[in-house]
Design a protein around this motif. Structure first.
Motif, short mmCIF file in Angstrom:
data_model
loop_
_atom_site.label_atom_id
_atom_site.label_comp_id
_atom_site.label_asym_id
_atom_site.label_seq_id
_atom_site.Cartn_x
_atom_site.Cartn_y
_atom_site.Cartn_z
N LEU A 48 -1.98 7.13 1.39
CA LEU A 48 -2.33 8.20 0.53
C LEU A 48 -2.12 9.61 1.09
CD1 LEU A 48 -5.33 6.58 -1.16
CD2 LEU A 48 -3.11 7.07 -2.44
N SER A 49 -2.67 9.53 2.57
CA SER A 49 -2.49 10.98 3.05
C SER A 49 -1.27 11.23 3.53
CB SER A 49 -3.35 10.60 4.37
OG SER A 49 -3.02 12.01 5.37
N GLN A 50 -0.21 10.55 3.80
CA GLN A 50 1.23 10.45 4.29
C GLN A 50 1.90 10.77 2.91
OE1 GLN A 50 2.20 6.99 6.16
NE2 GLN A 50 1.26 7.52 7.99
N ALA A 51 1.39 10.15 1.75
CA ALA A 51 2.16 10.43 0.44
C ALA A 51 1.76 11.80 -0.25
CB ALA A 51 2.01 9.51 -0.51
N GLY A 52 0.72 12.59 0.32
CA GLY A 52 0.42 13.87 -0.37
C GLY A 52 -0.28 13.60 -1.46
N ALA A 53 -1.09 12.60 -1.67
CA ALA A 53 -1.69 12.24 -2.93
C ALA A 53 -3.01 12.96 -3.52
CB ALA A 53 -2.26 10.65 -2.96
N GLY A 54 -3.55 13.79 -2.63
CA GLY A 54 -4.55 14.76 -2.73
C GLY A 54 -6.02 13.81 -2.76
N GLN A 55 -6.79 14.06 -3.46
CA GLN A 55 -7.88 13.34 -3.63
C GLN A 55 -8.14 12.34 -4.69
OE1 GLN A 55 -11.01 14.24 -1.57
NE2 GLN A 55 -9.48 15.86 -0.74
N VAL A 56 -8.23 11.23 -3.84
CA VAL A 56 -7.97 9.79 -4.68
C VAL A 56 -9.16 9.02 -4.36
CG1 VAL A 56 -6.70 7.71 -5.20
CG2 VAL A 56 -5.64 9.77 -4.71
N THR A 86 0.84 -1.12 0.11
CA THR A 86 0.05 0.14 -0.07
C THR A 86 0.80 1.28 -0.01
OG1 THR A 86 -0.21 -0.35 2.41
CG2 THR A 86 -2.12 -1.22 0.94
N ASP A 87 1.86 1.27 0.51
CA ASP A 87 2.98 2.38 0.74
C ASP A 87 3.27 2.82 -0.83
OD1 ASP A 87 2.58 2.70 3.45
OD2 ASP A 87 4.44 1.69 4.02
N LEU A 88 3.79 1.70 -1.38
CA LEU A 88 4.22 2.09 -2.95
C LEU A 88 3.05 2.42 -3.67
CD1 LEU A 88 6.22 1.59 -4.97
CD2 LEU A 88 5.76 -0.50 -5.30
N LEU A 89 1.91 1.81 -3.46
CA LEU A 89 0.99 2.18 -4.51
C LEU A 89 0.32 3.72 -4.31
CD1 LEU A 89 -1.45 1.47 -6.14
CD2 LEU A 89 -2.81 0.80 -4.30
N ALA A 90 0.49 4.02 -2.91
CA ALA A 90 0.27 5.32 -2.42
C ALA A 90 1.22 6.55 -3.12
CB ALA A 90 0.05 5.65 -0.83
N ARG A 91 2.64 6.16 -3.01
CA ARG A 91 3.53 6.96 -3.68
C ARG A 91 3.28 6.99 -5.23
NH1 ARG A 91 6.84 3.81 -0.09
NH2 ARG A 91 7.73 2.76 -2.01
N GLN A 92 2.70 5.86 -5.89
CA GLN A 92 2.75 5.82 -7.35
C GLN A 92 1.29 6.92 -7.52
OE1 GLN A 92 1.86 1.69 -8.07
NE2 GLN A 92 3.96 1.36 -8.60
N ALA A 93 0.41 6.86 -6.71
CA ALA A 93 -0.73 7.84 -7.21
C ALA A 93 -0.49 9.17 -6.89
CB ALA A 93 -1.86 7.32 -5.96
N ALA A 94 0.62 9.13 -5.84
CA ALA A 94 0.93 10.83 -5.82
C ALA A 94 1.83 11.25 -6.82
CB ALA A 94 1.62 10.66 -4.18
N ARG A 95 2.63 10.28 -7.19
CA ARG A 95 3.91 11.08 -8.15
C ARG A 95 2.91 11.34 -9.56
NH1 ARG A 95 8.50 7.74 -11.15
NH2 ARG A 95 8.96 9.35 -12.58
N PHE A 96 1.89 10.33 -10.04
CA PHE A 96 1.32 10.50 -11.12
C PHE A 96 0.14 11.22 -11.26
CE2 PHE A 96 4.52 7.35 -11.76
CZ PHE A 96 5.02 7.73 -12.95
N GLY A 97 -0.29 11.82 -9.93
CA GLY A 97 -1.53 12.67 -9.94
C GLY A 97 -2.88 11.51 -10.25
#
Length: 422
Positions: A101-109, A71-82
């Motif tokens: 997702l919150s920790q990665a700063g992914a915004g609204q997902v 899940t950490d990697l998935l969240a970082r991917q979501a954050a990086r690619f918006g």
């Protein structure tokens, strides 16, 4: 791409992916595709995102799907690619993902959970869907992507092996599947050199895995750690084990026969330990065309995403200024009987190829859990096939549900044999 229902010649553009004009109205390199990646945290998915990250002008990642183990990697991917949509196969990991997702700063997902959510994301209508899921659970998402009109970059070989014609019947236009497996991508590229009627033979290459040259008796004590130590490729655990047993090559023979409409007796397997020639096409005049490059999955992944255009900055080519030796050896079917079993399954029915795949998936899990010896993997597959040979398996499946019933029975029988062995 050539499929069982594509009547175009292999050497024409009719069997190719949609043209750049279809994507953007012009073919000047100024194109962009919306992209969904299934299995984004696995080996295929992470390498695909590496390619996408180098070419942000050409791809917009609109959705990611993963099992839930990272899940950490998935969240970082979501954050990086918006990314705005994420599907998680394991519903129990949703809260863990939301926190990541919150920790990665992914915004609204927008997060959905369960395999139905993965299928829905695959069928959401993106220009392109990369299916990097491992196992036959990838069939439903593949079908959903095709039915939605998306171009399917297919790294889930089980969609072809277990699903048979069900996958091809889901296509809404010719050439909707781009092969991502290195072997099938190599064949796909080599087929541009001639028409389908001019093809004499497909030659699928195999590295030989970590146990090339071993005897059966020497294999008796192989551990998961040994089997996971592949000499040339960096792959996920299931694919790596399949490569070591040559089951992967059996799956690839089935896939090649169905993707390219070639009888299995015109598909050869040769062992090429350097893994530089990724497969070949032999034409009726005696010419053989091959695709060669250092072993880097980003190359077939990139072409699967960008076809019919090639991207730059993907992989390094072979260095022709250095002396090199390429060797090719026959496959020892007595030591590695998996390819022969796959040919038998292909000659039998779609039901039997599903049995071959399902029984192997159960046996590999048991081996990784140390509940089954290494040689027991293929032995279990063969015994399940023998048991189900008289089960009146239909030549072709009538539905995905029927396919799943056959797989369920094969898994049940495999589990029972594994229990006895343990």
């Amino acid at each position: 791409m050539i499929s069982g229902h594509d009547k175009a010649d292999a050497g024409t553009e009719a069997g190719q992916a949609r043209t750049l004009e279809d994507w953007t109205g012009k073919g000047d390199g100024n194109w962009s595709k919306s992209l969904v990646i299934l299995g984004s945290t696995g080996s295929i998915g992470t390498q695909a995102l590496d390619v996408v990250g180098r070419h942000p002008e050409h791809f917009r990642v609109v959705g990611l799907a993963a099992g839930g183990g990272h899940t950490d990697l998935l969240a970082r991917q979501a954050a990086r690619f918006g990314v705005e949509k994420v599907a998680l196969a394991d519903p129990s990991k949703v809260e863990e993902l939301r926190q990541a997702l919150s920790q990665a700063g992914a915004g609204q997902v927008h997060v959905e959970a369960g395999m139905d959510a993965v299928v829905a994301l695959a069928g959401s209508g993106a220009d392109l869907v990369l299916n990097g899921i491992t196992g036959s659970i990838g069939l439903r998402p593949s079908i959903a992507a095709l039915q939605a009109g998306s171009q399917l970059a297919l790294a889930n070989k089980e969609s072809v092996v277990a699903g048979g014609h069900l996958l091809f019947d889901a296509q809404v236009r010719p050439g909707q599947i781009n092969p991502v497996d290195s072997e099938h991508s190599a064949i796909w590229q080599s087929l541009r050199s001639g028409r389908h009627g001019e093809v004499a033979r497909l030659v699928v290459t195999a590295s030989g895995g970590p146990f090339r040259g071993w005897t059966r008796s020497r294999m008796e004590g192989i551990t998961p750690e040994q089997a996971l130590n592949h000499p040339t490729w960096d792959m996920g655990p299931v694919v790596t084990i399949n490569s070591s047993t040559m089951v992967n090559k059996g799956l690839e023979v089935i896939e090649a026969a169905r993707l390219f409409r070639i009888p299995q007796d015109r598909i050869s397997v040769t062992v090429h330990p350097q893994s530089l020639v990724h497969s070949m096409v032999e034409f009726r005049d005696g010419a053989t065309i091959c695709q060669a490059s250092p072993p880097d999955m980003r190359l077939p992944i990139a072409l699967g995403l960008s076809a019919p255009e090639r991207l730059g900055d993907v992989s390094v080519p072979c260095d022709w200024t250095q002396a090199a030796q390429w060797t090719f050896e026959p496959l020892d079917d007595r030591v590695f009987p998996a390819v022969s079993l796959a040919r038998r399954a292909l000659d039998s029915s779609e039901g039997m190829t599903a049995v071959f795949n399902a029984a192997n998936e159960q046996a590999v899990r048991a081996f990784l859990d140390r509940r089954l010896p290494y040689l027991g993997i293929v032995d279990t597959v063969e015994r399940v096939m023998d048991q189900m040979a008289d089960s009146h398996l239909s030549r072709t499946f009538t539905s995905v549900e029927v396919m799943e019933q056959v797989e369920q029975e094969a898994r049940r029988r495999a589990d029972a044999l594994i229990e006895i062995t343990a």
